[in-house]
Structure formats: structure tokens, C-alpha cells
Design an enzyme around this catalytic site. Structure first.
Site, PDB file in Angstrom:
ATOM      1  N   ASP A 194       8.132   6.597  -2.258  1.00  0.00           N
ATOM      2  CA  ASP A 194       7.059   7.514  -1.854  1.00  0.00           C
ATOM      3  C   ASP A 194       7.571   8.681  -1.009  1.00  0.00           C
ATOM      4  O   ASP A 194       6.968   9.043  -0.001  1.00  0.00           O
ATOM      5  CB  ASP A 194       5.959   6.779  -1.086  1.00  0.00           C
TER       6      ASP A 194
ATOM      7  N   ASP B  72       8.475   5.517  -7.321  1.00  0.00           N
ATOM      8  CA  ASP B  72       7.259   6.350  -7.275  1.00  0.00           C
ATOM      9  C   ASP B  72       7.422   7.480  -6.263  1.00  0.00           C
ATOM     10  O   ASP B  72       6.508   7.770  -5.473  1.00  0.00           O
ATOM     11  CB  ASP B  72       6.038   5.510  -6.895  1.00  0.00           C
TER      12      ASP B  72
END
Length: 353
Positions: A164, A185
Site C-alpha cells: 500500500d 497492492d
């Protein structure tokens, strides 16, 4: 007899002020030496003079330029909603010379959305020649930048983290000639974003994007344009188990030791790669449904003219798309980021150093 300027006239002159220039440097000791010199970036944000309503240079709305001297700034920075048209300028020779850094993961902070090193909420934010970093490493969600600024531009910037790294969450955002690094991600959120001539570097197995569009009529999505994906995956390292005690283990394991182009954090996730070079570590299937088959009916994942050893159109999941050059035009900056105010992101970025 000393002449005293009437207060109403003084206020009027202040209101017509244009651009404001503020200096941040470690050689400023307390921040009270002047109203435009501060030792930390956050102190500059808290106490800088506001730009007046008159146009600044090039006829644009007046801006506040935070000029940051070379150095490593160990701090968290928040640009609040009432601080619009802020520009961070790194004054070094390269983005490596000015680093804003912190180390905080979701477990320590009480959730992903409290971990960011820099949080940007005011519209019209710009940054040039700066590194934004979260050094928590592979310890779970740890955001370097949370960007909720409409019409924001990052040029010649670096974003460093693992899981992230960049929360591109709201508004129209343009990243050009930049570098973004992470493992899981590491670009996520629901903004309308173009990454132009930017390197996305995977420092471990995982997914490059987790875009989170929630409805088909939303104009949001991620476009990776004229860019390059690179890989630093250590294939000699032992595989990570799905032990829940290991940060990000399930996500990393699901990537099967490779890079995924994206997976849907929300059902209508949208990501498009155009004229982008892909490494051999990209999984042939390219995309992932995040364990939910229904996402295949709603997510929009596409490529146009991918190159490099990771470009493998015939092996991609059948629910992804291969766009022609004509179809890809809708995702170019002039249309994708234009909006009702006709924002020209490329022209604005060109005005930065």
C-alpha cells in the site's frame, strides 16, 4: 510624525498578494526567525502565509511554494483541505536528495488509513523532485502518500514502501517521470489517475494495482501510460506461507512468486496499461479476481500495445481486454483527466521545474 497605514488598506493590500515562497531547511533552528523559514515541512504547512486571491505566475491561481532544502526529514506531513494550490519543491539535484520519511504500519497505527507519511487533502497540490517514503517494510499496510487532491501533479518524485505504498484515493491525479516501489497492492484507491513515463518497481511478489471503483458510471481508474514495470523479486528466497501471523502473507502467496497487473479492491475496479514495458515476472494471466468470480463481470482491465517479455496477450484472463490504439485514446490525459473544468495536466506539469 510616523505614518500608519489604515487597517482596511493594509488588509486590502494583503488580499491582493500573489505567490508565496517558503523555505524549509535543517539549518533553520526554531521556525520563528521569519514567517517564511521553517525547520520542518509540517511547520511550514502550519504557519506559512496564505497566497492571496490574485493570479500567480502564468495567470494561474496564486500558489504557496514550499522549497525544501536537501536532507532527510523524519516527520509526518498533512496538507489539509483549506490549504489549496500548495507546491512542494525539492531543491536538490535529484529526488534522492530530499526525502520525507516515516515508519508506521497498520498494526502500530490502528489501521491502514493512519499510516501515511504524507497526507494530501487540499486541491491543486503539486510536488517536484522529492522522495516520499514509509520504511515499515514487509510488516503489513504502510502508506507513503495518501493523495485525495483533485488536479494534483507529481513530477520527478519517488514513492517507496512495500504494501500500500501509494493511496491514490480521490480526484484527478497526474504522475510523470516518477518512480513507485512496492510489493503488495502498492497503488490503491479510487482516484482518476494517469502514471505517465513512470516506473513501477515490484520489490516482491504481489499486485501492482488495487483500484477501487464502486460503480460502472464512475470516471475513476488507473492508467499506466508510456511507462515501465520492473522487478526486484528474489526468486531464490523461500516461498512465504499463508500463515496469518506473517504480514501480507496471503496476498503474497496468492501472487505465486510473480507480479500481477492488478486485482479488484472493489467490484468495478478499472486499470489500463498503454504502451508499457512489462518484465518476465508478470504472470501470463496478468490479472486476478481477488477470489470472487463475480468481479470478472464488473472489473475493467485492459492493455494496449504492451511490450517486453511480460507482454502476453493470448495468455491473459479471458475477461480482460486488449485495446486498439483508437480505443485507448479515451484513456489519454487530454480526455481521461480533462473534467468539466478542462484541466490540462500535461501543460500544468510542464510549468514545474
Amino acid at each position: 510624525m510616523r505614518f500608519v497605514l489604515p487597517i482596511f488598506l493594509a488588509l486590502a493590500l494583503t488580499a491582493t498578494a500573489q505567490d508565496v515562497h517558503v523555505r524549509v531547511s535543517h539549518d533553520v533552528k526554531t521556525g520563528i526567525e521569519a514567517t517564511t523559514e521553517f525547520p520542518t515541512v509540517q511547520m511550514a504547512m502550519d504557519h506559512h502565509p496564505f497566497a492571496g486571491p490574485a493570479p500567480g505566475k502564468d495567470g494561474r491561481p496564486a500558489r504557496v511554494y514550499i522549497k525544501i532544502a536537501p536532507g532527510t526529514y523524519h516527520e509526518r506531513v498533512i496538507v489539509t483541505q483549506n490549504h489549496s494550490n500548495i507546491t512542494f519543491l525539492g531543491m536538490g539535484k535529484s529526488p534522492e536528495d530530499v526525502v520525507i520519511t516515516n515508519s508506521l504500519n497498520a498494526k502500530q497505527a490502528g489501521g491502514t488509513f493512519f499510516t501515511e507519511t504524507v497526507e494530501i487533502n487540499g486541491p491543486g497540490f503539486e510536488a517536484d523532485n522529492i522522495t516520499f517514503e514509509n520504511t515499515a517494510g514487509n510488516t503489513g499496510q504502510a502508506v507513503a502518500v495518501a493523495n485525495r487532491s483533485d488536479r494534483s501533479i507529481f513530477k520527478h518524485c519517488r514513492f517507496l514502501g512495500h504494501q500500500d505504498t501509494l493511496f491514490a484515493d480521490y480526484g484527478r491525479q497526474y504522475y510523470v517521470d516518477s518512480y513507485i516501489e512496492g510489493g503488495v497492492d502498492f497503488i490503491f484507491g479510487n482516484a482518476t489517475v494517469i502514471f505517465d513515463h513512470t516506473e513501477l518497481h515490484a520489490n516482491g511478489p504481489g499486485y501492482l494495482t488495487a483500484q477501487s471503483r464502486t460503480a460502472a458510471d464512475q470516471t475513476t481508474g488507473y492508467v499506466i501510460l508510456n511507462s515501465k514495470v520492473t522487478s526486484g523479486i528474489d526468486h531464490a528466497a523461500p516461498p512465504i506461507s499463508t500463515d496469518a501471523n506473517i504480514a501480507g502473507a496471503r496476498s503474497i502467496a496468492s501472487a505465486q512468486g510473480a507480479i500481477g497487473l492488478g486485482r479488484p479492491w472493489r467490484p468495478y475496479s478499472r486499470a489500463v496499461y498503454i504502451n508499457t514495458e512489462l518484465p518476465s515476472d508478470v504472470r501470463p494471466t496478468g490479472w486476478n479476481n481477488w477470489g470472487k468470480a463475480s468481479n470478472e463481470q464488473t472489473a475493467f482491465y485492459a492493455e494496449s500495445n504492451s511490450t517486453g517479455p511480460g507482454a502476453n496477450p493470448s495468455a491473459r484472463v479471458p475477461w480482460s481486454h486488449q485495446l486498439t490504439a483508437a480505443q485507448a485514446k479515451q484513456f489519454l490525459p487530454a480526455r481521461f483527466l480533462r473534467g468539466k473544468d478542462h484541466w490540462n495536466s500535461i501543460a500544468e506539469a510542464a510549468k514545474l521545474p
